[in-house]
Design an enzyme around this catalytic site. Sequence first.
Site, PDB file in Angstrom:
ATOM      1  N   THR A 106      35.085 -17.984  -0.332  1.00  0.00           N
ATOM      2  CA  THR A 106      35.098 -16.528  -0.478  1.00  0.00           C
ATOM      3  C   THR A 106      33.674 -16.010  -0.653  1.00  0.00           C
ATOM      4  O   THR A 106      32.822 -16.726  -1.171  1.00  0.00           O
ATOM      5  CB  THR A 106      35.934 -16.217  -1.741  1.00  0.00           C
ATOM      6  OG1 THR A 106      37.299 -16.441  -1.436  1.00  0.00           O
ATOM      7  CG2 THR A 106      35.746 -14.803  -2.234  1.00  0.00           C
ATOM      8  N   VAL A 164      48.597 -12.435  -2.052  1.00  0.00           N
ATOM      9  CA  VAL A 164      47.365 -11.687  -2.300  1.00  0.00           C
ATOM     10  C   VAL A 164      46.656 -12.331  -3.486  1.00  0.00           C
ATOM     11  O   VAL A 164      47.289 -12.653  -4.492  1.00  0.00           O
ATOM     12  CB  VAL A 164      47.679 -10.195  -2.605  1.00  0.00           C
ATOM     13  CG1 VAL A 164      46.400  -9.447  -2.976  1.00  0.00           C
ATOM     14  CG2 VAL A 164      48.351  -9.534  -1.402  1.00  0.00           C
ATOM     15  N   GLY A 165      45.340 -12.522  -3.354  1.00  0.00           N
ATOM     16  CA  GLY A 165      44.573 -13.154  -4.429  1.00  0.00           C
ATOM     17  C   GLY A 165      43.911 -12.141  -5.348  1.00  0.00           C
ATOM     18  O   GLY A 165      44.275 -10.963  -5.379  1.00  0.00           O
ATOM     19  N   ASP A 166      42.924 -12.608  -6.088  1.00  0.00           N
ATOM     20  CA  ASP A 166      42.225 -11.754  -7.060  1.00  0.00           C
ATOM     21  C   ASP A 166      41.172 -10.856  -6.418  1.00  0.00           C
ATOM     22  O   ASP A 166      40.842  -9.793  -6.946  1.00  0.00           O
ATOM     23  CB  ASP A 166      41.537 -12.635  -8.113  1.00  0.00           C
ATOM     24  CG  ASP A 166      40.523 -13.587  -7.478  1.00  0.00           C
ATOM     25  OD1 ASP A 166      40.855 -14.214  -6.449  1.00  0.00           O
ATOM     26  OD2 ASP A 166      39.399 -13.701  -8.002  1.00  0.00           O
ATOM     27  N   THR A 218      35.071 -15.857  -7.622  1.00  0.00           N
ATOM     28  CA  THR A 218      35.590 -16.809  -6.633  1.00  0.00           C
ATOM     29  C   THR A 218      36.272 -17.957  -7.369  1.00  0.00           C
ATOM     30  O   THR A 218      35.764 -18.437  -8.380  1.00  0.00           O
ATOM     31  CB  THR A 218      34.485 -17.362  -5.714  1.00  0.00           C
ATOM     32  OG1 THR A 218      35.029 -18.464  -4.953  1.00  0.00           O
ATOM     33  CG2 THR A 218      33.275 -17.853  -6.475  1.00  0.00           C
ATOM     34  N   GLY A 219      37.420 -18.371  -6.878  1.00  0.00           N
ATOM     35  CA  GLY A 219      38.147 -19.462  -7.531  1.00  0.00           C
ATOM     36  C   GLY A 219      39.627 -19.337  -7.228  1.00  0.00           C
ATOM     37  O   GLY A 219      40.018 -18.619  -6.297  1.00  0.00           O
ATOM     38  N   GLY A 263      42.695 -17.768  -7.204  1.00  0.00           N
ATOM     39  CA  GLY A 263      42.990 -16.359  -7.457  1.00  0.00           C
ATOM     40  C   GLY A 263      44.076 -16.100  -8.478  1.00  0.00           C
ATOM     41  O   GLY A 263      43.969 -15.176  -9.290  1.00  0.00           O
TER      42      GLY A 263
HETATM   43  N1  ASP Z   1      39.659 -16.198  -5.096  1.00  0.00           N
HETATM   44  C1  ASP Z   1      40.083 -16.401  -3.740  1.00  0.00           C
HETATM   45  C2  ASP Z   1      41.582 -16.226  -3.670  1.00  0.00           C
HETATM   46  O1  ASP Z   1      42.272 -16.768  -4.508  1.00  0.00           O
HETATM   47  C3  ASP Z   1      39.743 -17.751  -3.196  1.00  0.00           C
HETATM   48  C4  ASP Z   1      38.291 -18.145  -3.275  1.00  0.00           C
HETATM   49  O2  ASP Z   1      37.567 -17.727  -4.170  1.00  0.00           O
HETATM   50  O3  ASP Z   1      37.841 -18.893  -2.395  1.00  0.00           O
HETATM   51  O4  ASP Z   1      42.043 -15.603  -2.762  1.00  0.00           O
END
Ligand code: ASP
Length: 334
Positions: free
Chosen positions: A200, A229-231, A251-252, A254
């Site tokens: 991300t 849907v993520g964060d 990022t992480g 979500g």
């Molecule tokens: N945070 C993002 C999600 O969960 C993924 C990522 O950080 O790569 O959609």
Amino acid sequence: MNKQLNKQGFARYKLNFTNYLRKASIQMNKISIAVHGGAGTILRSSMTDALQKEYENGLSEAINKGYELMAAGGSSLDAVAVAVASLEDFPLFNAGKGAVFNNEGKHEMDAAIMFGKTLEAGAVCGVSNIKNPVLLAKEVMLHSGHVLLSGAGAEKFAKLRGIAFEDDAYFYNEQRYRQWQEALASDVVQLDHTDKKFGTVGAVALDMHGNLAAATSTGGLTNKKFGRVGDSPLPGAGTYANNETCAISCTGVGELFIRSVVAYDISCLMEYKGLSLHEACDIVVQHKLVKIGGEGGLIAIDKNGNIEMPFNSEGMYRACRNSNGRMEVKIYRE
Ligand code: ASP
């Protein structure tokens, strides 16, 4: 004749003085910017020198575009949009062109942008074929009267606003496809950048007018369920900016970042508890998230231009630059 020369001399003097004042005011007002390209298990053993250089170039290009825009007097809002759009165009990161495949073999992308001066925010989720989701999120913020548009509705709005579309071939990437096939076979959902992959993208910035902004864009998790849907597109979870406190892009995993309302939690610790940006980031990233298994990291800038780039994973693609001459591009732990 003399009069004429004096007139020209004075005009030149006035021009030089104005330029001097402009430069002085640029130097006096701090500008800061940070970008990330995802956090996760980034193994030195699976990185070549050439690949590392490519990542570093992608991060540097994004940060320099955002920085130069602000150095010329531009806003943090435009700077984070430009920086994130640059990362979206870079195929190695999981956003825009490099977005991962979901469970149905489609690219469903999420993005958000937020302006700390007004607390205005714009976001899109589950969009396909949009070249730069962050630019669509900015249009949502400025022209839709809403904060978050999803799927087909967001794409319809994109057409109305003249946002660029790309066909499926533009988003196809052999390595991502293989990654999805592997995840599909073992029925797992994975962080794109875990298992030596990418991530991300996001940017945070403070401009010379004292305004903070944040933006995040992602393809989400490889093999994620259709409609997940993520964060990243949720103000307060993966993206947040408030001139009273800080600007954050996460990022992480979500789901855990949503449950922890990570970005807003950091802002609240600063606003209500009087913690510094460093202390607030440390509590949330190294303690609260770790406690519930929330792997990842974030980039943050406070209203004084201090920069933090904490992560609890093995690495995080990151870069920062400020008007005091700090310029860093890093991947691994120190
Ligand atoms: N945070 C993002 C999600 O969960 C993924 C990522 O950080 O790569 O959609």
